[in-house]
Design an enzyme around this catalytic site. Structure first.
Site, PDB file in Angstrom:
ATOM      1  N   SER A  55      26.860  49.060  21.458  1.00  0.00           N
ATOM      2  CA  SER A  55      25.752  49.975  21.230  1.00  0.00           C
ATOM      3  C   SER A  55      25.917  50.633  19.860  1.00  0.00           C
ATOM      4  CB  SER A  55      25.672  50.992  22.369  1.00  0.00           C
ATOM      5  OG  SER A  55      24.437  51.654  22.369  1.00  0.00           O
ATOM      6  N   ASP A  64      18.059  43.655  27.383  1.00  0.00           N
ATOM      7  CA  ASP A  64      18.447  45.002  26.985  1.00  0.00           C
ATOM      8  C   ASP A  64      17.207  45.839  26.682  1.00  0.00           C
ATOM      9  OD1 ASP A  64      19.510  47.287  25.825  1.00  0.00           O
ATOM     10  OD2 ASP A  64      21.051  46.192  24.717  1.00  0.00           O
ATOM     11  N   HIS A 115      22.015  46.080  28.538  1.00  0.00           N
ATOM     12  CA  HIS A 115      22.763  46.835  27.541  1.00  0.00           C
ATOM     13  C   HIS A 115      24.238  46.826  27.922  1.00  0.00           C
ATOM     14  CE1 HIS A 115      22.777  49.365  24.049  1.00  0.00           C
ATOM     15  NE2 HIS A 115      23.416  50.343  24.670  1.00  0.00           N
TER      16      HIS A 115
END
Length: 652
Positions: free
Chosen positions: A482, A569, A601
């Site tokens: 991320s 995601d 994600h």
């Protein structure tokens, strides 16, 4: 000792198999039912984590309560009346979580929110009302969550409030909406009181943007006489306050100049705060209630390492206690407070018993402008003979960057640290500016500093490690998920000679398109992103986002890059990885790209996590020279697709 001798000593240490570290735990997520009659936990069934339960008096009499076959159940909890287990589940990582119920008596399973493209939120639960909860549903408008009363016995939904303006709500024990929250023009939060179902036009509380991540309500006592706050207004770190709801008077209960007050332990029946935690380098619990203090003192004498309360019965006589011995797998114990007895319930990963797990060293690193960065270092086995946190000779280093960025790294067992250390690398995790938990000044020092001082902190951490003889300057990798993936791309584009290689996991490459594609239910909070990252609605803000986007510097990459992405995601779209891969290919720059069509994600399915880490291990071994467990059938067992760069990693 020479680097060669140190490497030889590491080579003699057994490899910890990837599937042991990243496969399913034997058990995890233990809970006690509110009435104290049942134990529940997560365990694998047909390779997928599901919920099991047994009588508290007979934990061996287990029965499986759920039947998930594709993805592990990410979260479950007990109904307030102990008659059902509730859990949430999405589809292939899309984060559209629905709420499910499994009846304890009949094992009948029901979807309580049977809607498409809907993400459920728990708005409120009660100690005294046991058959209902309040939920938020965005099935009418994906941007806004309407509030519904959900009857857990019948499944009936009754509309409480149609929401077209509010980011969230606060309730009391009567399941009455008391506050509505929304973002103001500055990026802070306005809190409006609700009286008899009517939301006040003017806010009673205004939280400035600088305090928005460190100030919020922490709930009412059961009788409604006290409202707790975690509040940084007028100070730097978030303090614990109690407000007398009759008079509005507030009393300071706790504060710490080093870090925000974190978690609280509340009385199950009254909701009164009995203990609170502070986490600077390590977590410290402080007990207000004398009985809780005595229990913590007793547990501290019985257990090595860190511990905490995982679950409690309503009568507070039965606890589940987690214990992290730090160099052994995490354990869960059944604690009978009346008898002061402690018995082992489960070990999360028994296969790690006796494995060469390494201690984590909390360290403070001073950035170039004097800001102190709380950080964590793990060294390879047999590399630090005197245990002082400095290896006998410099080692290859992986800078492991956390996501968020409004999150933090913490002390304790960390499977990624253990895996990489076992392969011969030092592992350094840095709470760079913008991280949470250390006060609003620390967070706000990262405002509009993506790729700037936030990255400088990471560079300073590498230079710290090199200057102290911890890291080999020519063998430092950067890796993260991320925001950590974004930091990896920044590292390879803004300081292209610093790192030997990088691993980007679901990281954004283009901040402009990232903000254009956020999930719709994040839209009520978008001003926070604009204030902390850059406002694309202004020429200056848009230029800032472009200046901080690695996509525009892809031609500067000179070090090997590995990218992992989930196709579903909702936060960082697949297009973020596609863009940087395409840009590198246009410039003739090698890149390896691993795509999982059934992930979001991050990689929730163990098969996919193990497969990607097998690729990472080969990639790091190729570029840093560490150890590598042979790649067997991991890729074939996963859904991994490799659209680009298979040829750049040995074993693929």
């Amino acid at each position: 000792m020479t680097a060669t001798n140190a490497a030889e000593r590491v080579a003699a240490i057994p490899l910890i198999p990837r599937d042991v570290l990243f496969g399913n735990p034997e058990r995890a997520g233990g809970q006690i039912s509110p009435d104290g009659q049942w134990l529940s936990w997560m365990a694998p069934w047909e390779g997928v984590m599901n919920v099991f339960m047994a009588p508290f008096t007979d934990p061996a009499s287990a029965r499986r309560m759920t039947s998930a076959k594709d993805r592990p159940i990410p979260q479950y909890f007990w109904s307030p009346d102990s008659t059902a287990i509730l859990y949430v589940q999405d589809k292939a990582g899309d984060e559209n979580y629905l709420l499910y119920k499994v009846d304890v008596a009949t094992a009948e399973e029901t979807c309580l929110t049977p809607f498409e493209n809907t993400r459920v939120q728990i708005v409120g639960a009660s100690e005294t009302i046991r058959d209902r909860i309040l939920v938020g549903l965005n099935n009418r408008d994906p941007q806004w969550h309407d509030v519904w009363s959900l009857n857990l016995t019948t499944g009936a939904l009754e509309l409480v409030l149609e929401n077209n303006a509010w980011a969230g709500f606060e309730t009391d024990d009567t399941l009455t909406l008391r506050w509505a929250m929304r973002q103001n023009e500055s990026g802070g939060t306005d809190l409006h009181e609700i009286t008899d179902g009517v939301i006040a036009e003017a806010p009673r509380e205004v939280i400035p943007m600088d305090d928005a991540l460190t100030t919020h309500m922490a709930g009412y006592t059961t009788d409604g006489s006290v409202l707790y706050w975690l509040d940084s207004r007028g100070r730097d770190t978030a303090a614990l306050l109690e407000e007398d709801t009759a008079t509005g008077a507030r009393t300071l209960l706790a504060e710490d100049p080093r870090a925000d007050i974190g978690g609280t332990l509340r009385h199950a029946k009254t909701g009164v705060v009995q203990a609170f935690s502070v986490t600077y380098l390590r977590t410290e619990w402080h007990c207000i209630d004398e009985g809780i203090g005595s229990a913590f003192d007793w547990l501290r004498a019985q257990l090595d390492g860190d511990f905490g309360v995982l679950s409690r019965s309503d009568d507070d006589l039965k606890w589940l206690v987690w214990n992290d011995p730090l160099t052994a797998p995490v354990r869960c114990y059944l604690y009978d407070r009346a008898k002061d007895s402690l018995r082992l319930f489960y070990v999360t990963k028994p296969a790690l018993e006796g494995a060469p797990l390494q201690p984590m060293h909390p360290v403070e690193i001073t950035a170039r402008d004097g800001l102190v960065l709380p950080s964590y270092l793990t060294l390879p086995p047999a590399s630090d003979a005197d245990g002082d946190g400095v290896p006998d000779a410099p080692v290859p280093l992986v800078l492991l960057v956390h996501g968020g960025p409004w999150a933090r790294d913490a002390y304790g067992f960390n499977r990624t640290h253990q895996w990489l250390a076992n392969r011969g690398y030092g592992v350094l995790s840095v709470n760079f500016r913008g991280s949470t938990g250390f006060g609003k000044g620390f967070i706000n020092a990262g405002n509009r500093q993506w790729s700037k001082t936030m990255h400088d902190d990471l560079v300073d951490a590498v230079e710290w490690a090199v200057s102290r003889g911890i890291a080999d300057a020519g063998k430092v990798a950067i890796m993260g998920g991320s925001y950590g993936g974004y930091a990896t791309l920044v590292g390879l584009t803004y300081t292209p000679e610093l790192f030997a290689c990088g691993v980007d996991i679901v990281g954004p490459s283009n901040l402009e398109t990232l903000l254009e594609t956020i999930p719709p239910y994040w839209a009520p909070l978008v001003k926070q992103f604009h204030e902390r990252m850059g406002d694309p609605t202004t020429p200056e803000g848009l230029q800032l986002l472009k200046d901080c986007s690695p996509i525009h510097r892809a031609d500067r990459i000179v070090r090997p890059l590995l990218i992992g992405q989930g196709a579903n995601d909702p936060r960082v779209k697949q297009s973020e990885s596609d863009q940087i891969v395409a840009a590198m290919q246009r410039h003739g720059i090698p890149v390896t790209y691993v795509l999982f069509p059934d992930e979001g994600h991050g990689f929730a399915r163990p098969e996919n996590s193990i497969a990607f880490n097998a690729v990472v291990e080969g990639f790091l071994a190729t570029n840093l020279g560490g150890r590598c467990e042979p790649m067997a059938e991991e890729l074939a067992a996963s859904t991994a697709q490799i659209p680009a760069g298979r040829e750049f990693i040995a074993g693929l």
